[in-house]
Write a protein that holds these residues in place. Structure first.
Motif, PDB file in Angstrom:
ATOM      1  N   GLY A  22       0.816  -1.286   0.101  1.00 25.33           N
ATOM      2  CA  GLY A  22      -0.057   0.157   0.074  1.00 25.33           C
ATOM      3  C   GLY A  22       0.807   1.066   0.133  1.00 25.33           C
ATOM      4  N   SER A  23       1.830   1.538   0.841  1.00 21.16           N
ATOM      5  CA  SER A  23       2.588   2.767   0.828  1.00 21.16           C
ATOM      6  C   SER A  23       4.037   2.356   0.752  1.00 21.16           C
ATOM      7  N   SER A  24       4.677   2.428   1.748  1.00 24.89           N
ATOM      8  CA  SER A  24       6.124   2.146   1.947  1.00 24.89           C
ATOM      9  C   SER A  24       6.695   0.919   2.676  1.00 24.89           C
ATOM     10  N   LEU A  25       7.881   0.598   2.276  1.00 22.62           N
ATOM     11  CA  LEU A  25       8.616  -0.614   2.589  1.00 22.62           C
ATOM     12  C   LEU A  25      10.098  -0.197   2.705  1.00 22.62           C
ATOM     13  N   SER A  26      10.494  -0.524   3.866  1.00 26.26           N
ATOM     14  CA  SER A  26      12.039  -0.338   4.284  1.00 26.26           C
ATOM     15  C   SER A  26      12.558  -1.536   4.674  1.00 26.26           C
ATOM     16  N   VAL A  27      13.532  -1.888   4.251  1.00 28.53           N
ATOM     17  CA  VAL A  27      14.285  -3.249   4.701  1.00 28.53           C
ATOM     18  C   VAL A  27      15.943  -2.809   5.104  1.00 28.53           C
ATOM     19  N   SER A  28      16.290  -2.731   6.243  1.00 24.65           N
ATOM     20  CA  SER A  28      17.550  -2.122   6.617  1.00 24.65           C
ATOM     21  C   SER A  28      18.676  -3.407   6.702  1.00 24.65           C
ATOM     22  N   THR A  41       2.783  -4.822  -4.578  1.00 22.43           N
ATOM     23  CA  THR A  41       2.598  -3.527  -4.998  1.00 22.43           C
ATOM     24  C   THR A  41       3.066  -2.678  -3.798  1.00 22.43           C
ATOM     25  N   SER A  42       3.964  -1.691  -4.022  1.00 22.52           N
ATOM     26  CA  SER A  42       4.332  -0.577  -3.042  1.00 22.52           C
ATOM     27  C   SER A  42       4.420   0.749  -3.900  1.00 22.52           C
ATOM     28  N   VAL A  43       4.499   1.814  -3.043  1.00 24.02           N
ATOM     29  CA  VAL A  43       4.540   2.898  -3.593  1.00 24.02           C
ATOM     30  C   VAL A  43       5.961   3.389  -3.471  1.00 24.02           C
ATOM     31  N   ASP A  44       6.787   3.274  -2.173  1.00 23.11           N
ATOM     32  CA  ASP A  44       7.934   3.793  -2.154  1.00 23.11           C
ATOM     33  C   ASP A  44       8.659   2.527  -1.279  1.00 23.11           C
ATOM     34  N   SER A  45       9.873   2.118  -1.835  1.00 25.59           N
ATOM     35  CA  SER A  45      10.732   1.205  -1.101  1.00 25.59           C
ATOM     36  C   SER A  45      12.026   1.366  -0.999  1.00 25.59           C
ATOM     37  N   GLU A  46      12.777   1.019  -0.053  1.00 20.93           N
ATOM     38  CA  GLU A  46      14.261   1.130   0.200  1.00 20.93           C
ATOM     39  C   GLU A  46      14.748  -0.227   0.796  1.00 20.93           C
ATOM     40  N   PHE A  47      16.036  -0.469   0.428  1.00 15.97           N
ATOM     41  CA  PHE A  47      16.876  -1.401   0.886  1.00 15.97           C
ATOM     42  C   PHE A  47      18.317  -0.749   1.036  1.00 15.97           C
ATOM     43  N   PHE A  48      18.823  -0.963   2.342  1.00 16.77           N
ATOM     44  CA  PHE A  48      20.124  -0.303   2.705  1.00 16.77           C
ATOM     45  C   PHE A  48      20.632  -1.153   3.541  1.00 16.77           C
ATOM     46  N   GLN A  49      22.102  -0.937   3.967  1.00 17.69           N
ATOM     47  CA  GLN A  49      22.679  -1.596   4.775  1.00 17.69           C
ATOM     48  C   GLN A  49      22.932  -2.889   4.351  1.00 17.69           C
ATOM     49  N   THR A  63       5.595  -4.534  -8.283  1.00 20.97           N
ATOM     50  CA  THR A  63       5.251  -3.186  -9.016  1.00 20.97           C
ATOM     51  C   THR A  63       5.496  -1.889  -7.709  1.00 20.97           C
ATOM     52  N   VAL A  64       6.384  -1.258  -8.302  1.00 19.76           N
ATOM     53  CA  VAL A  64       6.847   0.152  -7.477  1.00 19.76           C
ATOM     54  C   VAL A  64       6.171   1.152  -8.122  1.00 19.76           C
ATOM     55  N   THR A  65       5.178   2.126  -7.540  1.00 24.25           N
ATOM     56  CA  THR A  65       4.598   2.985  -8.330  1.00 24.25           C
ATOM     57  C   THR A  65       5.301   4.455  -8.320  1.00 24.25           C
ATOM     58  N   ASP A  66       6.205   4.564  -7.226  1.00 25.90           N
ATOM     59  CA  ASP A  66       7.124   6.030  -7.175  1.00 25.90           C
ATOM     60  C   ASP A  66       8.404   5.518  -7.349  1.00 25.90           C
ATOM     61  N   GLU A  67       8.976   5.294  -6.413  1.00 30.32           N
ATOM     62  CA  GLU A  67      10.443   5.285  -6.096  1.00 30.32           C
ATOM     63  C   GLU A  67      11.057   3.886  -5.669  1.00 30.32           C
ATOM     64  N   LEU A  68      11.957   3.526  -6.199  1.00 24.19           N
ATOM     65  CA  LEU A  68      12.864   2.212  -5.471  1.00 24.19           C
ATOM     66  C   LEU A  68      14.288   2.464  -5.268  1.00 24.19           C
TER      67      LEU A  68
END
Length: 86
Positions: A22-28, A41-49, A63-68
Motif C-alpha cells: 500500500g505505501s512504503s517498505l523499508s528493509v535495513s 505493489t508498493s509506492v515507495d521502497s528502500e533497501f539499505f545497509q 510493482t513500485v509506483t513511485d521510487e525504489l
C-alpha cells in the motif's frame, strides 16, 4: 496507507498473488523474498545497509509506483531470478 519496516536478521516472505503493502517498505537488514507467482505493489521502497530483496520465479512481480532505492545508505541488494520481474 500503510507501511512495513523490516529490521534485524531474518526473512520477510510474501507468496501468492495480491500481496499489497500500500505505501512504503523499508528493509535495513534481513531479506524480503517474493516468490511462487506472488505479486507485490508498493509506492515507495528502500533497501539499505544489509537489506536484500529477491523476486523469484515466473509470475512473481513487484510493482513500485513511485521510487525504489537500493543501497541508498551503503549496501543493499536486489536479485531478480528465474523470471521474477519489477
Amino acid at each position: 496507507t500503510s507501511s512495513i519496516i523490516k529490521t534485524g536478521s531474518g526473512n520477510l516472505t510474501l507468496t501468492g498473488t495480491g500481496s499489497d503493502i500500500g505505501s512504503s517498505l523499508s528493509v535495513s537488514s534481513g531479506t524480503l523474498i517474493l516468490s511462487g507467482g506472488g505479486t507485490l505493489t508498493s509506492v515507495d521502497s528502500e533497501f539499505f545497509q544489509t537489506g536484500t530483496a529477491t523476486v523469484d520465479g515466473t509470475g512473481s512481480r513487484w510493482t513500485v509506483t513511485d521510487e525504489l532505492r537500493v543501497g541508498s545508505a551503503s549496501g543493499g541488494t536486489l536479485n531478480l531470478q528465474n523470471g521474477g520481474a519489477i
